[in-house]
Each structure stands twice: as C-alpha cells, then as structure tokens.
Design an enzyme around this catalytic site. Structure first.
Site, PDB file in Angstrom:
ATOM      1  N   GLU A   1     -26.757  15.017  -3.997  1.00 19.07           N
ATOM      2  CA  GLU A   1     -28.162  15.172  -3.584  1.00 19.07           C
ATOM      3  C   GLU A   1     -29.072  14.198  -4.320  1.00 19.07           C
ATOM      4  O   GLU A   1     -30.149  13.850  -3.848  1.00 19.07           O
ATOM      5  CB  GLU A   1     -28.647  16.615  -3.749  1.00 19.07           C
ATOM      6  CG  GLU A   1     -28.712  17.123  -5.168  1.00 19.07           C
ATOM      7  CD  GLU A   1     -29.086  18.616  -5.211  1.00 19.07           C
ATOM      8  OE1 GLU A   1     -30.161  18.967  -4.714  1.00 19.07           O
ATOM      9  OE2 GLU A   1     -28.279  19.412  -5.717  1.00 19.07           O
TER      10      GLU A   1
ATOM     11  N   CYS B   1       0.823  -1.207   0.000  1.00 15.71           N
ATOM     12  CA  CYS B   1       0.000   0.000   0.000  1.00 15.71           C
ATOM     13  C   CYS B   1       0.861   1.262   0.000  1.00 15.71           C
ATOM     14  O   CYS B   1       0.671   2.151  -0.823  1.00 15.71           O
ATOM     15  CB  CYS B   1      -0.933  -0.019   1.212  1.00 15.71           C
ATOM     16  SG  CYS B   1      -1.857   1.503   1.376  1.00 15.71           S
TER      17      CYS B   1
ATOM     18  N   GLU C   1      -7.140   2.010 -13.390  1.00 20.78           N
ATOM     19  CA  GLU C   1      -6.529   3.194 -12.784  1.00 20.78           C
ATOM     20  C   GLU C   1      -5.273   3.626 -13.544  1.00 20.78           C
ATOM     21  O   GLU C   1      -5.078   4.817 -13.814  1.00 20.78           O
ATOM     22  CB  GLU C   1      -6.195   2.919 -11.315  1.00 20.78           C
ATOM     23  CG  GLU C   1      -7.452   2.819 -10.454  1.00 20.78           C
ATOM     24  CD  GLU C   1      -7.190   2.351  -9.027  1.00 20.78           C
ATOM     25  OE1 GLU C   1      -8.081   2.535  -8.197  1.00 20.78           O
ATOM     26  OE2 GLU C   1      -6.118   1.798  -8.739  1.00 20.78           O
TER      27      GLU C   1
ATOM     28  N   TYR D   1      -9.347  -3.144 -11.149  1.00 22.37           N
ATOM     29  CA  TYR D   1      -9.201  -1.735 -10.791  1.00 22.37           C
ATOM     30  C   TYR D   1      -7.807  -1.194 -11.044  1.00 22.37           C
ATOM     31  O   TYR D   1      -7.649  -0.036 -11.448  1.00 22.37           O
ATOM     32  CB  TYR D   1      -9.677  -1.483  -9.347  1.00 22.37           C
ATOM     33  CG  TYR D   1      -8.730  -1.902  -8.246  1.00 22.37           C
ATOM     34  CD1 TYR D   1      -7.849  -0.994  -7.689  1.00 22.37           C
ATOM     35  CD2 TYR D   1      -8.722  -3.205  -7.766  1.00 22.37           C
ATOM     36  CE1 TYR D   1      -6.984  -1.368  -6.678  1.00 22.37           C
ATOM     37  CE2 TYR D   1      -7.869  -3.585  -6.741  1.00 22.37           C
ATOM     38  CZ  TYR D   1      -6.993  -2.671  -6.204  1.00 22.37           C
ATOM     39  OH  TYR D   1      -6.131  -3.045  -5.213  1.00 22.37           O
TER      40      TYR D   1
ATOM     41  N   HIS E   1     -27.620  21.169  -1.546  1.00 23.15           N
ATOM     42  CA  HIS E   1     -27.784  21.708  -2.884  1.00 23.15           C
ATOM     43  C   HIS E   1     -26.826  22.873  -3.127  1.00 23.15           C
ATOM     44  O   HIS E   1     -26.628  23.663  -2.217  1.00 23.15           O
ATOM     45  CB  HIS E   1     -29.240  22.184  -3.044  1.00 23.15           C
ATOM     46  CG  HIS E   1     -29.542  22.681  -4.411  1.00 23.15           C
ATOM     47  ND1 HIS E   1     -29.662  21.833  -5.486  1.00 23.15           N
ATOM     48  CD2 HIS E   1     -29.732  23.939  -4.875  1.00 23.15           C
ATOM     49  CE1 HIS E   1     -29.923  22.553  -6.566  1.00 23.15           C
ATOM     50  NE2 HIS E   1     -29.964  23.829  -6.224  1.00 23.15           N
TER      51      HIS E   1
END
Ligand SMILES: Cc1cc2nc3c(=O)[nH]c(=O)nc-3n(C[C@H](O)[C@H](O)[C@H](O)COP(=O)(O)OP(=O)(O)OC[C@H]3O[C@@H](n4cnc5c(N)ncnc54)[C@H](O)[C@@H]3O)c2cc1C
Length: 460
Positions: A442, A43, A183, A179, A437
C-alpha cells in the site's frame, strides 16, 4: 525448399529455442532442434527453477525463528541437503520430460547432440551427420565465466556445480556481486552455512538503483552474511580443513566451498559462426537486428547468446517473435524496454524501469519518492529488517518511469507494478488507486512526499 531436410534447425533447446521451435512447428514448419545437454536449457536444468527451489528451502529457517513471536513453539528443526537435492532433481527431470513431450507433440524432431554451422544452410551434428536447413536459429545460451585465470581455479565451482553438491558446506565464499552471487549467498546463509560474499566493486548489484544496492547490502549484513567489497580472490589452495582463499590485500580466509558467480559469456565458440559470416557484437554476443536476424539473412539468434537482456522471459519472447516473423507472417520486434526483473535474495528485490540516476540523465526533470519501513510481520517476530520502496517519476509528464522494491514478495509485486509502468501510469494514477490494507504494497500508492526533485539542467 525441396533440397532442405528441414525448414528450421534450432541449435539449443533452452528457453528461447524451445519456444521458437514449438511456435514455428505450429505454423506448419518442419523443425529439428539439437540439444547437447538436457532439454529445457539453463533456466529449467541449472538456473531459475532449481535456484528458486533452493531459495524456498533456505527461507524456512527465518519462518521457524519468526514463529516464536507469534506464539509458536517449533520443535528442533533439522535440514537434510541430500533430500532437498534429490527432490529438486526429481522435479527437474519431470520438467525436462514435459518440455520434451511438448516438442514431440508439435512434431519437432529432437536430436540429442551438439550441432555446429558448416555453411548458411548446413548443420553438422556430433556424429558427423549433416542436415540441410532453410532457416537456422542459434539459441545456445551462455555459460559461467570466471574472469582472469587464478592459482587454484580447479577448486572453484560455478552455479552449475552448486546444484549438485554432495553436502551442504559449513563455510562458503561466494565471489561476485550480481544477482546469482547474491542469491546463492542467501541460499547458503538460510540453510545454515557461514557465508562470505566477496565483490570487487563498492556496492553489490551493479546496474540496479543505488538505494536498492545499499539497502540490500545492509539487509544481507543483518542476516549474518559477511559482505566484503573492493576485494577479489587472488588464489585458492587446498588445505587440510578446506580451502585457503587469498584475497587482495593479503587477507586469508579458510572455507569449505569457493563459488564464483562473476558473470556469464554467450556460447559462441565452436559454432562455425565466423565461417558462416555471422558477426559477433562488441559485447561478444551474436549481433542481431530487432527481428533477431544475424548478419546472414537466413540465420537468426535469440536469448543469452545475443547478450541483450539475459532473462528467461526475454529469451522466450524473442524465440516467439522470431517464429512469428519468419513462419507466421507477422514481423515482430521485441520491445526490450521496461523489462521487470527480480533478485531472489533475502529479502527479495523487484525492479522495473529507470533507476534514479538513469532517469536524471535521460529526463533531467525527475521526482523521486521513497520510503523505508519496518514490515508488520517483523513487529511480533522482532526481526531486524526494513522494506524499501522507491518511485521514479518523470517531472514533466508525471509518468512513473521506475519502481524499485526491496522486501518480502518484491518479485511478485513488481510483476503487477510493471503493467502499470508499461501502460504509462502517472504518479497521480498511483495516488488515485485505493490502498490494500494492511499490506506493505500500500506504500506504493500512499507515498506523497518527494524525497528529491531534480530540475531541468542535466538534460539541457
Ligand atoms: C543460476 C541461474 C539463475 C537464473 N535465474 C534466473 C531467474 O530467476 N529469472 C530469469 O529470468 N532468468 C534467470 N537466469 C537466466 C536464464 O536462465 C537465461 O536467461 C535463459 O535460460 C536463457 O535462455 P536461452 O534459450 O538463451 O539459453 P539456455 O536456456 O541456456 O539454452 C541454451 C541451450 O543450448 C544448448 N547448447 C549450447 N550450445 C549447443 C550446441 N552447439 N549444440 C546443441 N546444443 C547446444 C545448451 O546445452 C542449453 O541447453 C538464471 C541463470 C542462471 C545461470
């Protein structure tokens, strides 16, 4: 315990090993940790952290372009790969030192060496030195796996080498649909390379929700990444102007860099597992119970080497739970359900919980809400991009069992959504939550129309 040199010997100072060693030491255990490469593990050294730094670098090109619609004139921009890599290396060195200091502060003894198991209580270091340990933790992680050997494989790099390229390649072919492949395709594309992504399946990101897979493929195409599906690389040949890559169907493509991100394999070889009686699971990871105990009572394993869910936070949680269980008197099993995850592609993907297909298989009665819209930022910039959001709801209980987002900051968003999903929030709870908002997020609390409603039949 007097005949043991240490209470705990940890093999591998990555995400899982470091956390386990530190927490066990904080409970008073005498801990030694062996690391054959660099403290911090995948990592920190060649995974999440350096990758995210490269992702950040790659996104500036979009920002420069988008600025025009907002009235900015950005001067000529120039990118220097060597500066990026040097700065990234500095940051990684800083983190490695920080991890080392943390371990030392907790009186964990670090040995910079490969280690292997001789018997259940004996470890052997590369120097030949032997250590006796009451408990052993295998936290050796995983490594890139290129699949079946092919002609010219020596010309192919993995993500490990991608972090240390001398220069930015002009033309890149990335093979893989997971992934890491997606990426890196985005990183090279954003930095100005011409990118071809080759994947043997029909849609990238196997295991993700089908709508997410299709939406992202479209978005990658809009950004100029050539996505070639149902093909594989059959051979790579060095030629004058780069590498000639032969794809299935006899298609040829010449590039400057060939990178494979075709999966990873647990690091189990040469560890002495068989002799010690530690069994390997069918999927080739170390077999463990819910407390990360292997088939040998005093030997445990955490992280990628167990091939459960191969993510840093999971390895860390497993390492912590192991230390709590064995040294803290708090038996703790890690809950591997509802683990949120992200793909740092451009645009990002953030998901938690069940896909639509999984939910229908498991629950039968399922309601799906989804939306796709042009994000506000794209209006003035004129960028051709859309956000995608989907909520998968248990038709019986109204609980949101899955959330899938493709769009700006999806990774940041999904972390917060995951709390609600984990707590069992219902669709009614989402609807009752006031919107913020104007945001893209939202939409998560304003989706009212069911896109699909599945009945009971499948589960019965
Ligand atoms: C390119 C890339 C990007 C990634 N991005 C993300 C991301 O964005 N988010 C995320 O959550 N996860 C990501 N991951 C996955 C993540 O890095 C791993 O899940 C995580 O590092 C696993 O931790 P671990 O402790 O199991 O193993 P590791 O971190 O791999 O640590 C294992 C350590 O053991 C050492 N070792 C191995 N064998 C021995 C031995 N015999 N003796 C001594 N030392 C040994 C290794 O050198 C290594 O340092 C990414 C991985 C890659 C490759």
């Amino acid at each position: 315990m007097a005949d043991h040199d240490v209470d705990l010997f940890v093999i591998g100072a990555g995400s899982g090993g470091v956390r386990a060693a530190r927490v066990a030491a904080s409970y008073g255990a005498r801990v030694m940790i062996a690391e054959e490469y660099r403290v911090g593990g995948t990592c920190v050294i060649r995974g999440c952290v350096p990758k995210k730094l490269l992702v950040y670098a790659s996104r500036f090109s979009d920002e420069f372009e988008d600025a025009a619609g907002y009235g900015w004139t950005v001067g000529e921009s120039k990118f220097d790969w060597a500066s990026l890599i040097a700065n990234k290396d500095c940051e990684i060195a800083r983190l490695e030192a920080a991890y080392t200091t943390t371990l030392e502060r907790h009186n964990v003894q670090i040995v910079k060496s490969r280690a292997a198991i001789e018997d259940a209580h004996t470890l052997r270091l590369a120097t030949g030195a032997r250590i006796r340990a009451e408990t052993v933790l295998i936290a050796t992680g995983s490594r890139p796996h290129h699949g079946t050997p092919l002609a010219g494989e020596q010309h192919v790099i993995s993500s490990n080498e991608a972090f240390h390229l001398k220069q930015l390649p002009k033309r890149v072919l990335v093979q893989g649909g997971g992934y890491i492949a997606v990426e890196f395709a985005g990183i090279f594309n954003g930095l100005g390379s011409e990118v071809t992504l080759v994947y043997r399946g029909e849609k990238i990101l196997r295991g993700f929700d089908d709508d997410v897979r299709e939406h992202l493929m479209r978005e990658l195409g809009l950004r100029g990444i050539k996505v070639v599906t149902r093909k594989t690389v059959n051979g790579v040949e060095k030629v004058n102007n780069g590498f000639d890559v032969c794809l299935s169907g006899n298609e040829q493509i010449v590039v400057d860099l060939v990178m494979f991100a075709t999966g990873r394999r647990p690091n189990v070889e040469g560890l002495g597992l068989e002799a010690a009686g530690v069994k390997i699971s069918e999927r080739s990871g170390v077999m463990v119970d819910p407390y990360s105990k292997t088939t040998v009572p005093n030997i445990y394993a955490v992280g990628d080497v167990t091939d459960r869910i191969n993510l840093t936070p999971v390895a860390i949680r497993e390492g912590h739970a192991f230390a709590d269980t064995v040294f803290g008197g708090k038996p703790t099993a890690v809950d591997h359900s509802k683990v949120p995850t992200a793909v740092f592609s451009e645009p990002e993907v953030g998901v938690v919980g069940l896909t639509e297909t999984q939910a229908v298989e498991l629950l039968g009665k399922v309601d799906v809400y989804k939306t796709s819209f042009r994000p506000m930022k794209a209006t003035l910039s004129g960028r051709d991009t859309r956000v995608f959001m989907k909520l998968v709801v248990d038709g019986e209980t109204d609980k949101v069992v899955g959330c899938h987002i493709v769009g700006l900051d999806a990774a940041e968003l999904i972390q917060a959504v995951a709390i609600a999903v984990r707590m069992g929030a219902t669709k009614a709870d989402f609807d009752a939550t006031m919107a913020v908002h104007p945001t893209a997020a939202e939409e998560l609390v304003t989706m009212r129309e069911k896109a699909v409603s599945y009945g009971r039949a499948a589960a019965e």
